[in-house]
Design a protein around this motif. Structure first.
Motif, PDB file in Angstrom:
ATOM      1  N   LEU A  50      37.535  39.483  56.297  1.00 57.12           N
ATOM      2  CA  LEU A  50      38.289  40.732  56.238  1.00 57.12           C
ATOM      3  C   LEU A  50      38.184  41.462  57.569  1.00 57.12           C
ATOM      4  CD1 LEU A  50      39.711  42.904  54.348  1.00 57.12           C
ATOM      5  CD2 LEU A  50      37.418  43.847  54.010  1.00 57.12           C
ATOM      6  N   LYS A  80      43.037  33.825  47.471  1.00 57.04           N
ATOM      7  CA  LYS A  80      43.611  35.168  47.441  1.00 57.04           C
ATOM      8  C   LYS A  80      43.859  35.635  48.865  1.00 57.04           C
ATOM      9  CE  LYS A  80      43.043  39.735  45.322  1.00 57.04           C
ATOM     10  NZ  LYS A  80      42.189  40.596  44.456  1.00 57.04           N
ATOM     11  N   ILE A  81      44.953  36.393  49.031  1.00 58.15           N
ATOM     12  CA  ILE A  81      45.259  36.946  50.340  1.00 58.15           C
ATOM     13  C   ILE A  81      45.710  38.390  50.160  1.00 58.15           C
ATOM     14  CG2 ILE A  81      47.657  36.128  50.385  1.00 58.15           C
ATOM     15  CD1 ILE A  81      46.998  35.451  53.451  1.00 58.15           C
ATOM     16  N   ARG A  82      45.274  39.259  51.071  1.00 60.47           N
ATOM     17  CA  ARG A  82      45.586  40.679  50.978  1.00 60.47           C
ATOM     18  C   ARG A  82      46.070  41.192  52.326  1.00 60.47           C
ATOM     19  NH1 ARG A  82      39.808  42.522  49.121  1.00 60.47           N
ATOM     20  NH2 ARG A  82      39.327  40.706  50.404  1.00 60.47           N
ATOM     21  N   GLN A 120      47.083  45.444  49.646  1.00 62.89           N
ATOM     22  CA  GLN A 120      47.779  44.779  48.552  1.00 62.89           C
ATOM     23  C   GLN A 120      47.434  43.298  48.528  1.00 62.89           C
ATOM     24  OE1 GLN A 120      48.999  47.229  46.947  1.00 62.89           O
ATOM     25  NE2 GLN A 120      48.807  48.578  48.721  1.00 62.89           N
ATOM     26  N   GLY A 121      47.008  42.809  47.362  1.00 66.87           N
ATOM     27  CA  GLY A 121      46.572  41.421  47.269  1.00 66.87           C
ATOM     28  C   GLY A 121      47.305  40.619  46.221  1.00 66.87           C
ATOM     29  N   LYS A 122      47.199  39.316  46.361  1.00 68.71           N
ATOM     30  CA  LYS A 122      47.812  38.401  45.401  1.00 68.71           C
ATOM     31  C   LYS A 122      46.983  37.130  45.337  1.00 68.71           C
ATOM     32  CE  LYS A 122      52.222  36.304  44.096  1.00 68.71           C
ATOM     33  NZ  LYS A 122      52.322  37.062  42.837  1.00 68.71           N
ATOM     34  N   GLU A 123      46.738  36.662  44.108  1.00 67.84           N
ATOM     35  CA  GLU A 123      46.058  35.386  43.944  1.00 67.84           C
ATOM     36  C   GLU A 123      47.030  34.257  44.235  1.00 67.84           C
ATOM     37  OE1 GLU A 123      44.213  35.135  40.145  1.00 67.84           O
ATOM     38  OE2 GLU A 123      42.802  36.774  40.555  1.00 67.84           O
ATOM     39  N   SER A 178      44.077  42.483  57.058  1.00 67.43           N
ATOM     40  CA  SER A 178      44.201  41.412  56.075  1.00 67.43           C
ATOM     41  C   SER A 178      42.841  40.982  55.555  1.00 67.43           C
ATOM     42  CB  SER A 178      44.919  40.215  56.717  1.00 67.43           C
ATOM     43  OG  SER A 178      45.016  39.131  55.831  1.00 67.43           O
ATOM     44  N   THR A 181      40.510  35.132  50.944  1.00 66.67           N
ATOM     45  CA  THR A 181      39.444  34.561  50.122  1.00 66.67           C
ATOM     46  C   THR A 181      39.638  33.055  50.060  1.00 66.67           C
ATOM     47  OG1 THR A 181      39.294  36.574  48.787  1.00 66.67           O
ATOM     48  CG2 THR A 181      38.298  34.569  47.881  1.00 66.67           C
TER      49      THR A 181
END
Length: 215
Positions: A50, A80-82, A120-123, A178, A181
């Protein structure tokens, strides 16, 4: 070691019989070492990186704006990416695309109306090649109000994953805020040794149990 020693024959037995009885525990030990290696390689954990702890500048993105960045993952699998994005209350989506040259590998979308906070993240289930450079695109589609995009201040570039970045083909300084994970083998050498030793212990216990049941 206690299990191994318990299988060593006593001195009252003939030398020939003792040698035969040593073959089984020795074979079990060798097999345990051989099997522990691939089992250790299958052991994985989440590892996050991060750059969101840095100070940042904001850039207002409108409908159709596109941010592109060279992206070089450190490991093969991403869970996961944010991104540093903040909604100003409008609608639309931030479309995330990952490209290998001209080949689209993955595409996901973050609905602007679902944004909470400023990260904002998304698996995801991205399976890539660690160390290889791809292209990561963020494009605003159907945006009714500007979206704030966060970029590291003073051109800081702490994450090795990101290279040159552009906004609508114009070069930008810094990195997009950003978080990534990964799903990968334990990064610590000591953890790898611990996992390998654990598997060896399990395999030796199983081998010892089977050997005793067969007597």
């Amino acid at each position: 070691m206690a299990m191994i020693l318990s299988n060593v024959p006593n001195h009252e037995k003939r030398a020939g019989a003792a040698r035969k009885e040593r073959i089984v525990p020795t074979a079990v030990c060798i097999l345990a070492v051989i099997l522990a290696i691939p089992l250790t390689m299958l052991t994985k954990e989440e590892l996050g990186v991060l750059n969101g702890y840095l100070e940042y500048d904001t850039v207002a993105l409108g409908d159709g704006d596109r941010v592109e960045a060279a992206f070089t993952p450190s490991f093969n699998e991403i869970r996961k990416i944010r991104f540093g994005l903040e909604s100003m209350g409008g609608k639309g989506v931030c479309e995330i695309s990952l490209w290998d040259a001209d080949t689209l590998l993955y595409r996901d979308a973050l609905p602007v109306q679902d944004f909470e906070g400023n990260l904002q993240g998304k698996e995801v289930k991205w399976k890539l090649q660690g160390g290889k450079t791809y292209r990561l695109d963020l494009q605003m589609k159907g945006i009714t109000k500007p979206v704030q995009f966060y970029v590291t201040k003073n051109g800081e570039t702490p994450l090795t994953e990101y290279g040159e970045m552009t906004l609508n083909d114009q070069k930008m300084v810094g990195q997009m805020l950003s978080g990534i994970t990964y799903w990968t083998m334990p990064n610590s050498r000591y953890m790898k040794i611990f996992v390998a030793a654990t598997w060896m212990g399990i395999l030796l216990a199983v081998g010892s149990a089977i050997g005793r049941s067969g007597k």
